[in-house]
Write an enzyme that holds these catalytic residues in place. Structure first.
Site, PDB file in Angstrom:
ATOM      1  N   LYS A 169       0.830  -1.193   0.000  1.00  0.00           N
ATOM      2  CA  LYS A 169       0.000   0.000   0.000  1.00  0.00           C
ATOM      3  C   LYS A 169       0.875   1.258   0.000  1.00  0.00           C
ATOM      4  O   LYS A 169       1.935   1.302   0.635  1.00  0.00           O
ATOM      5  CB  LYS A 169      -0.907   0.011   1.234  1.00  0.00           C
ATOM      6  CG  LYS A 169      -1.892  -1.141   1.285  1.00  0.00           C
ATOM      7  CD  LYS A 169      -2.910  -1.063   0.165  1.00  0.00           C
ATOM      8  CE  LYS A 169      -3.913  -2.193   0.215  1.00  0.00           C
ATOM      9  NZ  LYS A 169      -4.953  -2.073  -0.813  1.00  0.00           N
ATOM     10  N   ASP A 198      -0.411  -0.193  -4.512  1.00  0.00           N
ATOM     11  CA  ASP A 198      -1.852   0.077  -4.543  1.00  0.00           C
ATOM     12  C   ASP A 198      -2.121   1.340  -3.738  1.00  0.00           C
ATOM     13  O   ASP A 198      -1.841   1.400  -2.535  1.00  0.00           O
ATOM     14  CB  ASP A 198      -2.599  -1.117  -3.929  1.00  0.00           C
ATOM     15  CG  ASP A 198      -4.111  -0.964  -3.992  1.00  0.00           C
ATOM     16  OD1 ASP A 198      -4.599   0.082  -4.460  1.00  0.00           O
ATOM     17  OD2 ASP A 198      -4.809  -1.907  -3.562  1.00  0.00           O
ATOM     18  N   GLU A 224      -1.719   0.342  -8.922  1.00  0.00           N
ATOM     19  CA  GLU A 224      -3.142   0.026  -8.791  1.00  0.00           C
ATOM     20  C   GLU A 224      -3.929   1.183  -8.197  1.00  0.00           C
ATOM     21  O   GLU A 224      -3.509   1.791  -7.217  1.00  0.00           O
ATOM     22  CB  GLU A 224      -3.304  -1.219  -7.916  1.00  0.00           C
ATOM     23  CG  GLU A 224      -4.729  -1.708  -7.784  1.00  0.00           C
ATOM     24  CD  GLU A 224      -4.808  -3.078  -7.143  1.00  0.00           C
ATOM     25  OE1 GLU A 224      -5.775  -3.316  -6.388  1.00  0.00           O
ATOM     26  OE2 GLU A 224      -3.912  -3.915  -7.378  1.00  0.00           O
ATOM     27  N   GLU A 250     -11.604  -2.603  -9.444  1.00  0.00           N
ATOM     28  CA  GLU A 250     -12.236  -3.383  -8.370  1.00  0.00           C
ATOM     29  C   GLU A 250     -13.514  -2.718  -7.886  1.00  0.00           C
ATOM     30  O   GLU A 250     -14.345  -3.364  -7.251  1.00  0.00           O
ATOM     31  CB  GLU A 250     -11.266  -3.582  -7.209  1.00  0.00           C
ATOM     32  CG  GLU A 250     -10.949  -2.322  -6.422  1.00  0.00           C
ATOM     33  CD  GLU A 250      -9.970  -2.566  -5.292  1.00  0.00           C
ATOM     34  OE1 GLU A 250     -10.406  -2.522  -4.125  1.00  0.00           O
ATOM     35  OE2 GLU A 250      -8.790  -2.811  -5.571  1.00  0.00           O
ATOM     36  N   ASP A 273     -13.943  -8.167  -9.472  1.00  0.00           N
ATOM     37  CA  ASP A 273     -14.020  -9.082  -8.332  1.00  0.00           C
ATOM     38  C   ASP A 273     -15.235  -9.979  -8.542  1.00  0.00           C
ATOM     39  O   ASP A 273     -16.351  -9.483  -8.722  1.00  0.00           O
ATOM     40  CB  ASP A 273     -14.168  -8.279  -7.033  1.00  0.00           C
ATOM     41  CG  ASP A 273     -14.035  -9.124  -5.783  1.00  0.00           C
ATOM     42  OD1 ASP A 273     -14.669 -10.196  -5.724  1.00  0.00           O
ATOM     43  OD2 ASP A 273     -13.320  -8.713  -4.854  1.00  0.00           O
ATOM     44  N   HIS A 300      -9.510  -8.906  -8.761  1.00  0.00           N
ATOM     45  CA  HIS A 300      -9.367  -8.502  -7.361  1.00  0.00           C
ATOM     46  C   HIS A 300      -9.972  -9.596  -6.486  1.00  0.00           C
ATOM     47  O   HIS A 300     -10.928 -10.261  -6.875  1.00  0.00           O
ATOM     48  CB  HIS A 300     -10.119  -7.183  -7.144  1.00  0.00           C
ATOM     49  CG  HIS A 300     -10.209  -6.724  -5.730  1.00  0.00           C
ATOM     50  ND1 HIS A 300     -11.309  -6.974  -4.931  1.00  0.00           N
ATOM     51  CD2 HIS A 300      -9.337  -6.039  -4.961  1.00  0.00           C
ATOM     52  CE1 HIS A 300     -11.119  -6.433  -3.741  1.00  0.00           C
ATOM     53  NE2 HIS A 300      -9.927  -5.865  -3.728  1.00  0.00           N
ATOM     54  N   GLU A 333      -4.697 -12.833  -6.431  1.00  0.00           N
ATOM     55  CA  GLU A 333      -4.485 -11.973  -5.271  1.00  0.00           C
ATOM     56  C   GLU A 333      -4.794 -12.778  -4.004  1.00  0.00           C
ATOM     57  O   GLU A 333      -5.904 -13.280  -3.831  1.00  0.00           O
ATOM     58  CB  GLU A 333      -5.375 -10.730  -5.319  1.00  0.00           C
ATOM     59  CG  GLU A 333      -5.179  -9.837  -4.100  1.00  0.00           C
ATOM     60  CD  GLU A 333      -5.821  -8.480  -4.218  1.00  0.00           C
ATOM     61  OE1 GLU A 333      -5.407  -7.576  -3.461  1.00  0.00           O
ATOM     62  OE2 GLU A 333      -6.721  -8.308  -5.058  1.00  0.00           O
TER      63      GLU A 333
END
Length: 380
Positions: A169, A198, A224, A250, A273, A300, A333
């Site tokens: 992150k 991300d 991301e 996502e 997702d 995702h 993931e």
């Protein structure tokens, strides 16, 4: 005919021992889900999962969807999808209305697979692979006084556990500190580990381009959700400005939601997702749409063993992108934050070994649900 007899939603929640956060600033103190159970008149049970606020998904299913599908043939999965979507689209063509349909769709595919004695991936086109490479999602923000140190320690732990790819992150409100944190992680894990970042859509377009150019020196594979998901024009700008891949999607739903993203090539990688974007049925359409426009599809995943199993079947049936001698198979993931529903809900847990996860081969989803976990964490 295998008619639907009963639809039950199990809303579950569990506390997190070590709360964590991302750039959005939301502190995750619990993990939860809405688990969908569908039973047919001949006693076959299928399981699905809905992404997002569990009580909202349950409300959609209990009041809008379940009464409409009772008595329908569970094999009519596409017919049911269209029936439910057209029932609700005057009130919402995306968001939780679609997440709730997703849980039903996955459960129906589980029933079909069990009825036929085949894993889902054999019913949606076959398996291109028997296992997939997984990337570890983690490196959230936990100890604000040790943000670099904790990221390095966690990344090294993932590497030690066999992962060959890691997603971390960023978006701490200080781009220079973000860069220092990514640089420290890259130096710690070496050049052989694939690294993604991300931002959870926290940057403006100029900020995303500026930090993206800095990130490229650390061989970041994809960036991301750099900006807000509503800003398709902005995504086009960021994607064109950077050499590394830009990923997102996502927060998007159905083939219609992804249409402009892929037609305009607003991003290099779309990330539907299966528990949110419309289930296995709809994600297959999204993947086909992406393939037709030369856009990669890397789903995702964030949820229980049910969503994880459904994602594995979806991945098994996706061709390499693009097909070639060595191939570029899509990644799984595998988020690594505390989650009893990922680790305990399936009697035989889904685990990675040496960075790979095997595709389930049993009928349907290929997992057996531990009902005691549902009972233990049920929200009354």
């Amino acid at each position: 005919m295998s008619k639907i007899k009963k639809v039950t939603c199990h809303v579950v929640s569990a506390p997190v021992a070590k709360p964590f956060t991302s750039s959005r600033g939301w502190i995750y103190k619990t993990r939860g889900s809405c688990i969908v159970e569908i039973e047919t008149v001949d006693g076959i049970v299928g399981w699905g999962e809905c992404y997002g606020p569990s009580a909202v998904a349950k409300s959609f299913i209990d009041t809008q969807y379940a009464p409409r599908i009772l008595g329908m043939d569970s094999f009519d999965v596409e017919v049911i999808w269209e029936e439910l979507y057209n029932r609700i689209k005057d009130y919402g063509t995306r968001g939780m209305a679609i997440s709730a349909i997703s849980g039903i769709d996955i459960a129906l595919w589980d029933i079909i697979g069990k009825s036929c004695g085949q894993p889902i991936h054999k019913l949606i086109g076959g398996s291109y692979r028997t296992e997939v490479f997984a990337y570890a999602t983690g490196l959230y923000f936990i100890d604000m006084d040790r943000l670099i140190e904790e990221a390095v320690e966690e990344a090294l732990e993932f590497k030690g556990n066999g992962f060959t790819a890691i997603k971390m992150k960023i978006g701490l409100g200080n781009p220079k500190f973000d860069i220092k944190r990514v640089e420290a992680v890259r130096k710690a894990i070496g050049d052989d580990i694939r690294l993604m970042v991300d931002a959870n859509h926290c940057f403006t377009v100029p900020q995303a381009i500026r930090i993206g150019r800095e990130l490229e020196q650390f061989d970041v594979e994809w960036f991301e959700e750099p900006i807000s998901p509503e800003d398709i024009d902005g995504y086009v700008e960021v994607t064109r400005a950077l050499d590394m891949a830009v990923a997102g999607g996502e927060n998007e739903f159905t083939r219609w939601g992804f249409r402009d993203l892929v037609v305009r090539k607003a991003m290099d990688i779309v990330q539907p997702d299966v528990c949110a974007a419309g289930g296995i049925s709809e994600c297959r359409k999204i993947a086909t749409l992406a393939s037709a426009h030369g856009v990669e599809c890397v789903p995702h995943a964030w949820g229980s063993a049910i969503g994880l199993a459904a994602t594995l079947h979806f991945l098994a049936a996706l061709p390499d992108q693009p097909p070639s001698f060595k191939g570029n198979p899509p990644l799984l993931e595998l988020e690594q934050c505390e989650n009893p529903f990922r680790d305990l809900l399936s009697i035989e847990p889904i685990e990675q070994h040496n960075g790979k996860v095997k595709i389930p081969t049993g009928p349907g989803l290929g997992i057996e649900i531990n009902r005691s976990v549902l009972d233990q964490y049920r929200v009354s």
